[in-house]
Design an enzyme around this catalytic site. Structure first.
Site, PDB file in Angstrom:
ATOM      1  NE  ARG A 116       4.286   8.152  -1.203  1.00 19.59           N
ATOM      2  CZ  ARG A 116       5.325   7.359  -1.405  1.00 19.59           C
ATOM      3  NH1 ARG A 116       6.311   7.314  -0.519  1.00 19.59           N
ATOM      4  NH2 ARG A 116       5.409   6.628  -2.496  1.00 19.59           N
TER       5      ARG A 116
ATOM      6  CE1 TYR B 234      -0.006 -10.323   0.228  1.00 20.60           C
ATOM      7  CE2 TYR B 234      -0.065 -12.449  -0.868  1.00 20.60           C
ATOM      8  CZ  TYR B 234      -0.655 -11.233  -0.570  1.00 20.60           C
ATOM      9  OH  TYR B 234      -1.895 -10.939  -1.054  1.00 20.60           O
TER      10      TYR B 234
HETATM   11  N1  LIG Z   1      -5.611  -6.758   2.355  1.00 21.87           N
HETATM   12  C1  LIG Z   1      -6.103  -6.959   1.143  1.00 21.87           C
HETATM   13  O1  LIG Z   1      -7.005  -7.771   0.923  1.00 21.87           O
HETATM   14  C2  LIG Z   1      -5.533  -6.175   0.015  1.00 21.87           C
HETATM   15  C3  LIG Z   1      -6.190  -6.123  -1.225  1.00 21.87           C
HETATM   16  C4  LIG Z   1      -5.663  -5.320  -2.228  1.00 21.87           C
HETATM   17  C5  LIG Z   1      -4.478  -4.644  -2.011  1.00 21.87           C
HETATM   18  N2  LIG Z   1      -3.860  -4.761  -0.811  1.00 21.87           N
HETATM   19  C6  LIG Z   1      -2.605  -4.057  -0.515  1.00 21.87           C
HETATM   20  O2  LIG Z   1      -2.892  -2.691  -0.596  1.00 21.87           O
HETATM   21  C7  LIG Z   1      -1.741  -2.010  -1.043  1.00 21.87           C
HETATM   22  C8  LIG Z   1      -2.128  -1.174  -2.241  1.00 21.87           C
HETATM   23  O3  LIG Z   1      -2.497  -2.031  -3.297  1.00 21.87           O
HETATM   24  P1  LIG Z   1      -2.922  -1.412  -4.697  1.00 21.87           P
HETATM   25  O4  LIG Z   1      -3.044  -2.473  -5.693  1.00 21.87           O
HETATM   26  O5  LIG Z   1      -4.106  -0.553  -4.474  1.00 21.87           O
HETATM   27  O6  LIG Z   1      -1.597  -0.559  -4.964  1.00 21.87           O
HETATM   28  P2  LIG Z   1      -1.152   0.497  -6.032  1.00 21.87           P
HETATM   29  O7  LIG Z   1      -2.292   0.846  -6.927  1.00 21.87           O
HETATM   30  O8  LIG Z   1       0.115   0.028  -6.625  1.00 21.87           O
HETATM   31  O9  LIG Z   1      -0.854   1.778  -5.111  1.00 21.87           O
HETATM   32  C9  LIG Z   1       0.158   1.814  -4.178  1.00 21.87           C
HETATM   33  C10 LIG Z   1      -0.127   3.011  -3.288  1.00 21.87           C
HETATM   34  O10 LIG Z   1       0.762   3.036  -2.192  1.00 21.87           O
HETATM   35  C11 LIG Z   1       1.296   4.341  -2.069  1.00 21.87           C
HETATM   36  N3  LIG Z   1       2.598   4.257  -1.425  1.00 21.87           N
HETATM   37  C12 LIG Z   1       3.658   3.550  -1.839  1.00 21.87           C
HETATM   38  N4  LIG Z   1       4.686   3.668  -0.960  1.00 21.87           N
HETATM   39  C13 LIG Z   1       4.228   4.482   0.024  1.00 21.87           C
HETATM   40  C14 LIG Z   1       4.811   5.008   1.211  1.00 21.87           C
HETATM   41  N5  LIG Z   1       6.063   4.704   1.575  1.00 21.87           N
HETATM   42  N6  LIG Z   1       4.068   5.813   1.991  1.00 21.87           N
HETATM   43  C15 LIG Z   1       2.795   6.128   1.645  1.00 21.87           C
HETATM   44  N7  LIG Z   1       2.195   5.677   0.517  1.00 21.87           N
HETATM   45  C16 LIG Z   1       2.895   4.850  -0.275  1.00 21.87           C
HETATM   46  C17 LIG Z   1       1.339   4.856  -3.480  1.00 21.87           C
HETATM   47  O11 LIG Z   1       1.380   6.251  -3.443  1.00 21.87           O
HETATM   48  P3  LIG Z   1       2.326   7.163  -4.385  1.00 21.87           P
HETATM   49  O12 LIG Z   1       1.528   7.461  -5.607  1.00 21.87           O
HETATM   50  O13 LIG Z   1       2.540   8.324  -3.506  1.00 21.87           O
HETATM   51  O14 LIG Z   1       3.583   6.384  -4.684  1.00 21.87           O
HETATM   52  C18 LIG Z   1       0.008   4.338  -3.993  1.00 21.87           C
HETATM   53  O15 LIG Z   1      -1.055   5.168  -3.560  1.00 21.87           O
HETATM   54  C19 LIG Z   1      -0.680  -3.066  -1.314  1.00 21.87           C
HETATM   55  O16 LIG Z   1       0.120  -3.172  -0.158  1.00 21.87           O
HETATM   56  C20 LIG Z   1      -1.498  -4.318  -1.500  1.00 21.87           C
HETATM   57  O17 LIG Z   1      -0.762  -5.469  -1.166  1.00 21.87           O
HETATM   58  C21 LIG Z   1      -4.364  -5.489   0.195  1.00 21.87           C
END
Ligand SMILES: NC(=O)c1ccc[n+]([C@@H]2O[C@H](COP(=O)([O-])OP(=O)(O)OC[C@H]3O[C@@H](n4cnc5c(N)ncnc54)[C@H](OP(=O)(O)O)[C@@H]3O)[C@@H](O)[C@H]2O)c1
Length: 295
Positions: A136, A14
């Site tokens: 999943r 990060y």
């Molecule tokens: N690039 C950007 O600007 C940006 C902005 C926001 C977020 N993000 C990134 O996006 C991701 C999600 O953020 P969020 O806040 O939306 O997260 P979140 O609400 O905590 O959700 C995490 C998601 O990832 C899934 N997951 C976890 N481990 C997995 C695996 N091994 N294989 C497949 N699915 C998996 C979970 O599914 P299950 O329910 O199946 O566990 C859940 O759907 C994070 O990596 C975050 O850093 C990036």
């Protein structure tokens, strides 16, 4: 002030880390208590969210320059305001900035039950765009499917189903997607890419599986797919002098919230003293609930 409890990914991957000692928390909403005599955009009583990542929201009080805060309307639910600055903004940009989508077009996304995924479903629905949502498999899959359908999801499939011939049935009623949103990496991404239209775009914004994105050579040669990436923090830096675009995005999102078309993600509210439980829950699979710290 309340702040969401997801810890930042490891410092190895990060690129934003505040120097230590630092206050955690990228998201949250607070109330302005006092302003200095040269402050023009904020007044006591206003609700504010961080204008950029790294503000440190896990605190009860703070003193900040006004440009580090963004005023949000106080007539939206507090949980919506606390979770507005990252995920809904990311979903908005993913849908707006990579393909010119029109009503009837479709989008496919994995980790569809994530915070970003839930916002994608709702913003797409409000714009007449169909969503194919990959999650999943899990014991309570029907419950999760029902929840995502209530948000406006058109199709919900498991990662295993991505590989099945029955996927063809989906494309009898909607066109193949021009946009794929990748939050996972690894196999899930390779399979999802197979369903993208020729010349379509896949945007990677997360890497939850901690696996690289693998693309068959044929997808490039015969379907000319485009692979892009997105980071909200970079978008904000790039648009620091373009307050019109920031305001237009915030207005659009707040309008959706007021109309009931964009709700806060499923949340668990946790008192600050129980932060350890919140951190543990945020790292467990299949929880499908944001941990919100109440300060
Ligand atoms: N690039 C950007 O600007 C940006 C902005 C926001 C977020 N993000 C990134 O996006 C991701 C999600 O953020 P969020 O806040 O939306 O997260 P979140 O609400 O905590 O959700 C995490 C998601 O990832 C899934 N997951 C976890 N481990 C997995 C695996 N091994 N294989 C497949 N699915 C998996 C979970 O599914 P299950 O329910 O199946 O566990 C859940 O759907 C994070 O990596 C975050 O850093 C990036």
């Amino acid at each position: 002030m309340s702040g969401t409890g997801r810890p930042q990914p490891s410092c190895r991957t990060y690129p934003v880390l505040s120097p230590l000692p630092a206050v955690g928390g990228n998201e949250g909403v607070g109330e302005v208590l006092e302003v200095g005599h040269r402050v023009t955009t904020l007044k006591p009583g206003d609700w504010v969210i961080p204008a950029n990542a790294g503000l440190g929201t896990w605190r009860t009080q703070g003193v900040f320059p006004e440009e580090m805060l963004l005023k949000v309307p106080s007539d939206i639910p507090v949980l919506c305001a606390a979770t507005l600055s990252v995920n809904p903004c990311t979903a908005f940009r993913l849908l707006a900035d990579f393909e010119s989508l029109v009503p009837g077009d479709s989008v496919i996304q994995n980790a569809a039950n994530s915070g970003v995924g839930q916002a994608v479903i709702q913003i797409a629905k409000a714009s007449g765009i169909k969503t194919i949502n990959v999650v999943r498999d899990r014991p309570d899959l029907p419950k999760l499917m029902e929840r995502l359908m209530t948000l406006g999801a058109d199709h919900i499939i498991t990662e295993e189903m991505l590989r099945k011939p029955e996927m063809k049935d989906i494309f009898k009623s909607i066109p193949k997607p021009r946009l794929a949103l990748n939050c996972v990496g690894g196999k899930s991404t390779t399979e999802m890419l197979r369903h993208l239209q020729p010349k379509g775009t896949m945007v990677t914004y997360g890497g939850m599986a901690k696996q690289p994105v693998m693309v068959p050579v044929s997808a490039f040669i015969f379907r000319d797919v485009r692979l892009r990436g997105f980071w909200m923090t970079q978008w904000r830096k790039d648009h620091a002098q373009d307050q019109e675009s920031v305001a237009a995005m915030m207005d659009a999102l707040c309008q959706l919230i007021r109309r009931g078309q964009l709700t806060a993600p499923a949340c668990t509210e946790v008192p600050l003293q129980d932060y350890r439980a919140a951190l543990e829950a945020s790292m467990k699979p299949f929880v499908s609930s944001k941990q919100i710290l109440l300060l």
